[in-house]
Design an enzyme around this catalytic site. Sequence first.
Site, PDB file in Angstrom:
ATOM      1  NE  ARG A 116      47.487  58.197  34.759  1.00  0.00           N
ATOM      2  CZ  ARG A 116      46.814  57.130  34.329  1.00  0.00           C
ATOM      3  NH1 ARG A 116      45.825  57.260  33.480  1.00  0.00           N
ATOM      4  NH2 ARG A 116      47.137  55.919  34.758  1.00  0.00           N
ATOM      5  CE  LYS A 180      55.249  58.465  38.170  1.00  0.00           C
ATOM      6  NZ  LYS A 180      53.879  57.952  38.143  1.00  0.00           N
ATOM      7  NE  ARG A 312      50.818  49.709  39.504  1.00  0.00           N
ATOM      8  CZ  ARG A 312      50.763  50.951  38.995  1.00  0.00           C
ATOM      9  NH1 ARG A 312      51.108  51.167  37.759  1.00  0.00           N
ATOM     10  NH2 ARG A 312      50.384  51.969  39.721  1.00  0.00           N
TER      11      ARG A 312
HETATM   12  P1  ATP Z   1      49.819  54.847  36.769  1.00  0.00           P
HETATM   13  O1  ATP Z   1      50.964  53.884  36.874  1.00  0.00           O
HETATM   14  O2  ATP Z   1      48.531  54.166  36.720  1.00  0.00           O
HETATM   15  O3  ATP Z   1      50.031  55.899  35.735  1.00  0.00           O
HETATM   16  P2  ATP Z   1      50.855  56.242  38.961  1.00  0.00           P
HETATM   17  O4  ATP Z   1      50.854  55.589  40.287  1.00  0.00           O
HETATM   18  O5  ATP Z   1      52.153  56.297  38.249  1.00  0.00           O
HETATM   19  O6  ATP Z   1      49.754  55.571  38.127  1.00  0.00           O
HETATM   20  P3  ATP Z   1      50.439  59.057  38.415  1.00  0.00           P
HETATM   21  O7  ATP Z   1      49.205  59.830  38.604  1.00  0.00           O
HETATM   22  O8  ATP Z   1      50.973  58.895  37.037  1.00  0.00           O
HETATM   23  O9  ATP Z   1      50.223  57.675  39.128  1.00  0.00           O
HETATM   24  O10 ATP Z   1      51.577  59.739  39.307  1.00  0.00           O
HETATM   25  C1  ATP Z   1      51.361  59.958  40.686  1.00  0.00           C
HETATM   26  C2  ATP Z   1      52.166  58.936  41.473  1.00  0.00           C
HETATM   27  O11 ATP Z   1      53.551  59.074  41.148  1.00  0.00           O
HETATM   28  C3  ATP Z   1      52.096  59.158  42.968  1.00  0.00           C
HETATM   29  O12 ATP Z   1      51.008  58.465  43.502  1.00  0.00           O
HETATM   30  C4  ATP Z   1      53.452  58.622  43.463  1.00  0.00           C
HETATM   31  O13 ATP Z   1      53.390  57.230  43.623  1.00  0.00           O
HETATM   32  C5  ATP Z   1      54.359  58.900  42.309  1.00  0.00           C
HETATM   33  N1  ATP Z   1      55.127  60.164  42.481  1.00  0.00           N
HETATM   34  C6  ATP Z   1      54.768  61.317  43.089  1.00  0.00           C
HETATM   35  N2  ATP Z   1      55.729  62.243  42.999  1.00  0.00           N
HETATM   36  C7  ATP Z   1      56.731  61.672  42.315  1.00  0.00           C
HETATM   37  C8  ATP Z   1      58.001  62.109  41.891  1.00  0.00           C
HETATM   38  N3  ATP Z   1      58.457  63.340  42.139  1.00  0.00           N
HETATM   39  N4  ATP Z   1      58.768  61.225  41.201  1.00  0.00           N
HETATM   40  C9  ATP Z   1      58.346  59.975  40.917  1.00  0.00           C
HETATM   41  N5  ATP Z   1      57.154  59.507  41.284  1.00  0.00           N
HETATM   42  C10 ATP Z   1      56.344  60.332  41.972  1.00  0.00           C
END
Ligand code: ATP
Length: 315
Positions: A116, A180, A312
């Site tokens: 995103r 994640k 968060r």
């Molecule tokens: P939010 O928590 O607000 O949804 P987010 O930081 O999880 O934001 P997203 O756009 O959902 O952001 O996902 C992108 C983020 O996920 C990246 O900035 C990185 O921190 C993380 N990311 C990138 N690649 C991977 C992966 N393969 N597995 C897990 N996390 C990843």
Amino acid sequence: MNGLLRLLQDGRFHSGRELGLALGVSRSAVWKHLQRIQSETGLPLYRVPGRGYRLAEPLSLFEHAKLEPRLKQYGWSLNLYDTIDSTNAEALRLLPDKDGEPFIVVAEAQTSGRGRRGRTWISPFGQNLYCSFALKVGGGTKQLAGMSLVVGLAVMQTLRRLGVEAGLKWPNDVYVDGRKIAGILLELTGDPADLCHVVIGVGVNVNMVSAEGIDQLWTSIKEQVGMVDRNELLLALTETLKQYLERHFDEGFSALRAEWEASHIWQGRNCTLSTGSSEYSGVVIGVDLQGGLRMTLDGCEHSFSGGELSLRLDP
Ligand code: ATP
């Protein structure tokens, strides 16, 4: 390239002679091919004199012949790539040629995987699932409300059936024990009030055990329950997604809201919601019928929605 990789995907040693015979090429051609594979995929490869070549980790490559007929049964045509910029970007490019028929884009690697707000989804070759489901949706915003949360439920249930203890984080991330494991990104074209196309991008960490550039805690199916066949995973996800989307289109998000709330890892917890310009701290009480986040702030209930929001957990 994939013929040679397929021979090596078991992670065992194979001699240059054996590989050359299988592919009908010389041993030096095998070596050149392997160097190309290594530079194009970044996959670590061992070369041991007297034993041959092997990959550092076994792989489970996608197989078009195995996937295509079964995906067709679920109503999706397959577009499979070795490397693509982003499966969502490719799905959006393919839309005009597809005449409204549902299709899936799958890739072994993405060079610009999308998260995103312009963030990057790290997408190394051959290890994870990067796929985008494209479909036509009529009926406007009513049909779209809560849809990305429903996709989260489908991804989570697919993981749970493998024994992975997955949960959801609003709006559409999938977590295991604070790490994640999957992300979801929906993109729309057309008229959201009438007929539009939705591209549902899903990234799941499958057999990845190390990665560079991920700036938050992450995990993979392999880390949780062991290596899985990515073909079977894609098929299981497609089937589950079909069931959830059918339910969503027939009954609306109201039929799935309670299940989503029961799976939310921060339900009832103190959290801070960031809108980019402001921050709101309160208790997460659930989601509304549009998929927006419901929180109590100073005793009053508020709903929040929009692509810029980020939640968060408070320390
Ligand atoms: P939010 O928590 O607000 O949804 P987010 O930081 O999880 O934001 P997203 O756009 O959902 O952001 O996902 C992108 C983020 O996920 C990246 O900035 C990185 O921190 C993380 N990311 C990138 N690649 C991977 C992966 N393969 N597995 C897990 N996390 C990843």
